[in-house]
Write a protein that holds these residues in place. Sequence first.
Motif, PDB file in Angstrom:
ATOM      1  N   GLN A  41     -34.640   3.851 -19.083  1.00 10.82           N
ATOM      2  CA  GLN A  41     -35.224   3.089 -17.982  1.00 10.82           C
ATOM      3  C   GLN A  41     -35.971   4.016 -17.023  1.00 10.82           C
ATOM      4  O   GLN A  41     -37.072   3.704 -16.565  1.00 10.82           O
ATOM      5  CB  GLN A  41     -34.090   2.363 -17.256  1.00 10.82           C
ATOM      6  CG  GLN A  41     -34.518   1.547 -16.101  1.00 10.82           C
ATOM      7  CD  GLN A  41     -34.571   0.094 -16.450  1.00 10.82           C
ATOM      8  OE1 GLN A  41     -34.616  -0.269 -17.608  1.00 10.82           O
ATOM      9  NE2 GLN A  41     -34.558  -0.742 -15.456  1.00 10.82           N
ATOM     10  N   VAL A  53     -38.376   5.540  -7.506  1.00  9.05           N
ATOM     11  CA  VAL A  53     -37.366   4.651  -8.073  1.00  9.05           C
ATOM     12  C   VAL A  53     -36.710   5.282  -9.303  1.00  9.05           C
ATOM     13  O   VAL A  53     -35.522   5.110  -9.546  1.00  9.05           O
ATOM     14  CB  VAL A  53     -37.991   3.284  -8.394  1.00  9.05           C
ATOM     15  CG1 VAL A  53     -36.965   2.367  -9.003  1.00  9.05           C
ATOM     16  CG2 VAL A  53     -38.558   2.663  -7.152  1.00  9.05           C
ATOM     17  N   GLN A  57     -32.866   5.836  -9.666  1.00  6.13           N
ATOM     18  CA  GLN A  57     -32.178   5.290 -10.838  1.00  6.13           C
ATOM     19  C   GLN A  57     -31.230   6.330 -11.437  1.00  6.13           C
ATOM     20  O   GLN A  57     -30.081   6.051 -11.731  1.00  6.13           O
ATOM     21  CB  GLN A  57     -33.220   4.869 -11.871  1.00  6.13           C
ATOM     22  CG  GLN A  57     -32.676   4.500 -13.226  1.00  6.13           C
ATOM     23  CD  GLN A  57     -32.372   3.045 -13.324  1.00  6.13           C
ATOM     24  OE1 GLN A  57     -32.717   2.294 -12.436  1.00  6.13           O
ATOM     25  NE2 GLN A  57     -31.718   2.640 -14.381  1.00  6.13           N
TER      26      GLN A  57
ATOM     27  N   SER B  11     -37.932  -6.002 -21.225  1.00 10.19           N
ATOM     28  CA  SER B  11     -37.080  -6.527 -20.162  1.00 10.19           C
ATOM     29  C   SER B  11     -36.371  -7.798 -20.607  1.00 10.19           C
ATOM     30  O   SER B  11     -35.163  -7.960 -20.380  1.00 10.19           O
ATOM     31  CB  SER B  11     -37.939  -6.783 -18.926  1.00 10.19           C
ATOM     32  OG  SER B  11     -37.257  -7.601 -18.024  1.00 10.19           O
ATOM     33  N   ASN B  40     -30.663  -4.029 -14.880  1.00 16.37           N
ATOM     34  CA  ASN B  40     -31.686  -3.107 -15.369  1.00 16.37           C
ATOM     35  C   ASN B  40     -32.892  -3.852 -15.905  1.00 16.37           C
ATOM     36  O   ASN B  40     -34.037  -3.440 -15.679  1.00 16.37           O
ATOM     37  CB  ASN B  40     -31.101  -2.220 -16.460  1.00 16.37           C
ATOM     38  CG  ASN B  40     -30.567  -0.936 -15.904  1.00 16.37           C
ATOM     39  OD1 ASN B  40     -31.274  -0.229 -15.224  1.00 16.37           O
ATOM     40  ND2 ASN B  40     -29.321  -0.651 -16.161  1.00 16.37           N
ATOM     41  N   ASN B  43     -34.893  -5.023 -13.016  1.00 18.56           N
ATOM     42  CA  ASN B  43     -35.591  -3.902 -12.384  1.00 18.56           C
ATOM     43  C   ASN B  43     -36.841  -3.517 -13.154  1.00 18.56           C
ATOM     44  O   ASN B  43     -37.886  -3.225 -12.565  1.00 18.56           O
ATOM     45  CB  ASN B  43     -34.658  -2.691 -12.301  1.00 18.56           C
ATOM     46  CG  ASN B  43     -33.643  -2.825 -11.205  1.00 18.56           C
ATOM     47  OD1 ASN B  43     -33.759  -3.713 -10.375  1.00 18.56           O
ATOM     48  ND2 ASN B  43     -32.656  -1.968 -11.218  1.00 18.56           N
ATOM     49  N   PHE B  46     -39.549  -5.940 -12.402  1.00 16.61           N
ATOM     50  CA  PHE B  46     -40.069  -5.709 -11.043  1.00 16.61           C
ATOM     51  C   PHE B  46     -41.063  -4.556 -11.037  1.00 16.61           C
ATOM     52  O   PHE B  46     -42.166  -4.650 -10.484  1.00 16.61           O
ATOM     53  CB  PHE B  46     -38.914  -5.374 -10.095  1.00 16.61           C
ATOM     54  CG  PHE B  46     -38.365  -6.561  -9.366  1.00 16.61           C
ATOM     55  CD1 PHE B  46     -39.195  -7.370  -8.616  1.00 16.61           C
ATOM     56  CD2 PHE B  46     -37.016  -6.858  -9.398  1.00 16.61           C
ATOM     57  CE1 PHE B  46     -38.692  -8.459  -7.930  1.00 16.61           C
ATOM     58  CE2 PHE B  46     -36.506  -7.942  -8.723  1.00 16.61           C
ATOM     59  CZ  PHE B  46     -37.339  -8.737  -7.991  1.00 16.61           C
ATOM     60  N   ILE B  47     -40.656  -3.428 -11.651  1.00 15.57           N
ATOM     61  CA  ILE B  47     -41.507  -2.239 -11.616  1.00 15.57           C
ATOM     62  C   ILE B  47     -42.798  -2.479 -12.398  1.00 15.57           C
ATOM     63  O   ILE B  47     -43.889  -2.048 -11.987  1.00 15.57           O
ATOM     64  CB  ILE B  47     -40.751  -1.030 -12.183  1.00 15.57           C
ATOM     65  CG1 ILE B  47     -39.565  -0.692 -11.284  1.00 15.57           C
ATOM     66  CG2 ILE B  47     -41.662   0.178 -12.289  1.00 15.57           C
ATOM     67  CD1 ILE B  47     -39.928  -0.023 -10.018  1.00 15.57           C
ATOM     68  N   GLN B  59     -41.341  -2.270  -6.084  1.00 13.53           N
ATOM     69  CA  GLN B  59     -40.498  -1.069  -6.020  1.00 13.53           C
ATOM     70  C   GLN B  59     -39.465  -1.180  -4.905  1.00 13.53           C
ATOM     71  O   GLN B  59     -38.322  -0.740  -5.058  1.00 13.53           O
ATOM     72  CB  GLN B  59     -41.368   0.165  -5.813  1.00 13.53           C
ATOM     73  CG  GLN B  59     -42.297   0.388  -6.978  1.00 13.53           C
ATOM     74  CD  GLN B  59     -42.940   1.747  -6.939  1.00 13.53           C
ATOM     75  OE1 GLN B  59     -42.429   2.660  -6.310  1.00 13.53           O
ATOM     76  NE2 GLN B  59     -44.061   1.882  -7.604  1.00 13.53           N
ATOM     77  N   VAL B  62     -36.658  -3.250  -6.160  1.00 16.56           N
ATOM     78  CA  VAL B  62     -35.751  -2.503  -7.039  1.00 16.56           C
ATOM     79  C   VAL B  62     -34.819  -1.624  -6.213  1.00 16.56           C
ATOM     80  O   VAL B  62     -33.631  -1.504  -6.523  1.00 16.56           O
ATOM     81  CB  VAL B  62     -36.564  -1.666  -8.039  1.00 16.56           C
ATOM     82  CG1 VAL B  62     -35.665  -0.713  -8.797  1.00 16.56           C
ATOM     83  CG2 VAL B  62     -37.264  -2.576  -9.006  1.00 16.56           C
TER      84      VAL B  62
END
Lengths: 174, 100
Positions: A41, A53, A57, B11, B40, B43, B46-47, B59, B62
């Motif tokens: 990820q 981010v 993470q 995703s 995850n 996220n 989103f990104i 961002q 997230v």
Amino acid sequence: MGELLLFYLIAALMVAAALSVVGSRLPIYSVLSLLVVMGCQAVFFVMLHAYFVAAIQLLLYAGAVLVLFLFVIMLLQLSPEAVAYPRLLSRPAIGITAAFGLFLILRTVFFRSLAQEPPLADLSRPHSTVEAIAHALMTKYLLPFELTSLLILAALIGAVTLAKQQASDSRLKR
Amino acid sequence: MLTLTHYLIVSAALFAMGIAGILIRRNILMILLAIELMFNAANLAFIAYARAWADLGGQIAVFFVITVAAAEVTVGLAIAILLSRQLNTLNADEVSRLKG
């Protein structure tokens, strides 16, 4: 071209690790597989230019949350039969079918909504620096940012309360 | 050519696997792990959207999701430890005290 190859490599690794999270018998293998998922990820986040981010993470998710999971699993000393098997024989089949149906629905929705999507490579303007994120966090998103501190305080107090209850309840329960 | 759809499909696959984990597994720890998997997946979506529309909001979202997930895991794991100490089980089906 190299980016596409890297994407497929990481995506395959990520999906395999996610299958291992859901399917492995022992929780500790699941946690370690989830670590692989988090790493993949973070690679995706870097590929999408979300550097801050990606760092968060790795530091917060892979570093703190998963270590917490590992601590709890080692603390509990799960016996093999505590890793519960499904009660009904048909349950995994139902769950997998439902999840696959959900995946198909999501895929269809994404394809429908993205008929006019912008290609990712067209955007060259670097907009996601730490400075930009900090600025947005302190101006436009100030209220949610402050509320987050309240949430963390609530979680802190909740965890402490649960732990204290355990100490005082132990003589009541048994 | 790498497009937004690529990321969204990954995703969606992650999210579906998280749902499957919650439906299949009965161990509370495994259910919490599957929830993390779904966080995850969200996220990643989103990104990917934040990149596609050059908008920083994704961002930031997230960032908040990760914070909320950390808080959720703290309380969830504390409850899991309490369950194993007091009821001697981690099976979600056997924890039915709230039914009365």
